[in-house]
Design an enzyme around this catalytic site. Sequence first.
Site, PDB file in Angstrom:
ATOM      1  CB  CYS A  23      -0.925   0.006   1.218  1.00 11.27           C
ATOM      2  SG  CYS A  23      -0.011  -0.008   2.775  1.00 11.27           S
ATOM      3  CG  ASP A  31      16.426 -37.925   4.391  1.00  6.56           C
ATOM      4  OD1 ASP A  31      15.613 -38.179   5.293  1.00  6.56           O
ATOM      5  OD2 ASP A  31      16.123 -37.861   3.187  1.00  6.56           O
TER       6      ASP A  31
END
Length: 793
Positions: free
Chosen positions: A16, A493
């Site tokens: 804005c 992982d």
Amino acid sequence: MTALQQVTFPVYGMNCASCASKLTTAFNEIDGIEANVNITLEKATLSIDEAALATPIATEVVSVLQKKGYQTDYQQISFEADWSCSSCVETTLNALKKHPLVLDVKANFATQMVYIETLESFINDQFIEQLIVLSPYKLTRKIAITSQQQLQKKQQQEQKKQQKEKLSLAFAVLLSLPFWLAMINMVFSDTPLLAPWLELALATPLQFIVGARFYKGAWSSIKNFSANMDVLVVLGTSAAYFFSLYMLLEGSTAHLYFETSALVIVLIRLGKYLEFRAKQASSKAVSALSQLQAIGALVKKGKEFKRVLIEHVQVNDLIQIAAGDKVPVDGVIVEGSSYLDEALLTGESRPILKNIGDEVFAGTLNGDGVLLMKSTAVNEQTKLHQIIQLVESAQMSKAPILQLVDKISSIFVPIVLGIAVITFGAWWFVGGDFEQALMHSVAVLVIACPCALGLATPTAMVVGTGLAAQKGILIKDINTLQLAHKLNHIAFDKTGTLTKGQVSLDNITSFHHDFFSLLLGLQQASKHPIAKAVIDHCQSLDVKAVEVSDIQSIHGEGIHGRFNDDDLIAGNSKLLARFNINLTEQLAIHAVNVDQEQNIIYVCYQQTLIGYFVIADQLRPESKEAIEDLHKLGLSTILLSGDKHSVVQAMSKQLGIKTFYAEQTPEQKLQQLSDLQQDSLVAMVGDGVNDAPALAKADVSIAMGGGSDVAKQTAAMTLMRDDPRLIAVAIKLSRATWSTIRQNLFWAFIFNTLAIPAAAFGYLNPTIAAIAMTISSLTVLSNSLLLKRTRLK
């Protein structure tokens, strides 16, 4: 910069007019700046006056944007530099950092490159010119490699430079030959071979033509209130030359040292030439990757294919690739199939079959098929260009050991100058012989040349990262190469790292003759990974699907439908309970026991269990060997996974990993790494978005090439092919590189520790000192280049 220079740059994230107003106010609080932020254009304009010249404007602008949560565009520009020693690099960095529009400056002596980061909108001809003027050493803007023509131009420039170096060296050697003969003659005769005025005639062009580069380097260094290796060379040789000239003009020819100054210049010039060749050899990895780029592409224009230059190819162009041609840009195959050789890009020696929908990458070589591809990335956006940038970035960044060497070199020259002055004063005071005092001090200056410290260590790093790139390992941060040899633990992982990350069917058990037909009919319309695995398996069995209606999926439970007005379901125990099917009774009917911890999909028809299968993630065929290789290197391995305990436990046992943690959240993985890092160095290997925090936390982070963009951006090291065995290769390379660095530093320090006192106490004359200094530099340089012979499986 002018009194009121204006710079405009985009600002993203404003919602804005109030945002623009507050940002304007924040910018105006910076001394010397008047700002105007336009919300409509999403741009900010800054008017900078002379009072802001001493202010790091770019840094403060970025700080304001970050505090407010806004973004802008950044860009890195590169320059080729003309340096003679590592202290020249530090002087250049300090000078360029003074420019108010510069965010960050990095440089590398081995590659003679400077990289400057700033806001994209700040870069213009004026900015470039200001940087060039600001630098105490010559800078030449480097254009990003986007075509074969630019690469060829660079190679031609390198060839011209090398030819010029050769001619200069040949001229120096030719002029110095009489001096070498005169020195040999001195061994057998007391009669001088050369007349004094002939010595002057030969020594003068060697001192001031061949040695001109040393005078230029010394002057640049002194202007910037520093002292580099060129200062040592100029002081030592000038002292010998002008002392001999003075004696000659006075009529004394008994003690002339023209040959000393001349031969020191020639020997150091020879060392410079060999250093130049070594730096060329160390950057061959980047050159080899750059030469993979095609010159042009056959692009569809209307109904015809026309050959265009590679820089004119656009995204979404249709490109035809003939048999034996290079793939010009990154893209996706839309027609045809062929085997592609991606060896130099990925390290994979075996050609890979590519079909419709498969990705292809710039620089790879097409086999015997004709392909039609749609371009998805061109020029700087291609994977090839990103690899080149990563390799250059790795060679540019400095490990702590290099920072230490640079610091030592910056204080080394003043210390040597002090020793030389003390040597001169002591010998003159004790012996009263000015000539003898001068020669000993000159010997100190010559023997102390810090070439070994300033060049051999970064050359080892450059050779190491280049070799890693050839093996399919991209090292983004040279600090990683330094740390990898000290690792204690490797944490993995599971999914997508040690496994393929693809769902497969395992332990299939059937109690019904139409089990696969019913299962395929239920799953064939689904896009779920389990459905894809079912479809692939059934297609391999050439199964025909039955027609199932009213198909619905229930998130987290499974899928159900209707066949012949009866329920057909496939899912977990929760879905069975939803349809009032007692799983325990059904298993008892068939007298089977199942491991409830496994991911089991039960298939029921007409309220009866007709079969089940286990959802598994296929282990990579290289994973077990990768773990064994790491154990042989004395490293412990750890498995961190979010999967079920039973699944992780079984995989750990299969791979030989003794320590594992199952059902881990990203936060828990972080905690496990933190615990391990209390007394050891830990590497993390992952591929997914959820691995990014752990990758950022680890001492050494490694991403799989097929992993997510987030993982690859976070990791300091990327494996270009999804082969975990490359981790052991990277660690071996790190150990070899570090071993070479330690050897280089040992020889460099031991040489100076022994040689400087020897010269100060009169055991080395300037000529012998020059020979010894050159041999020292060549020894450590050759040792660095021997890294190329490292055997890496």
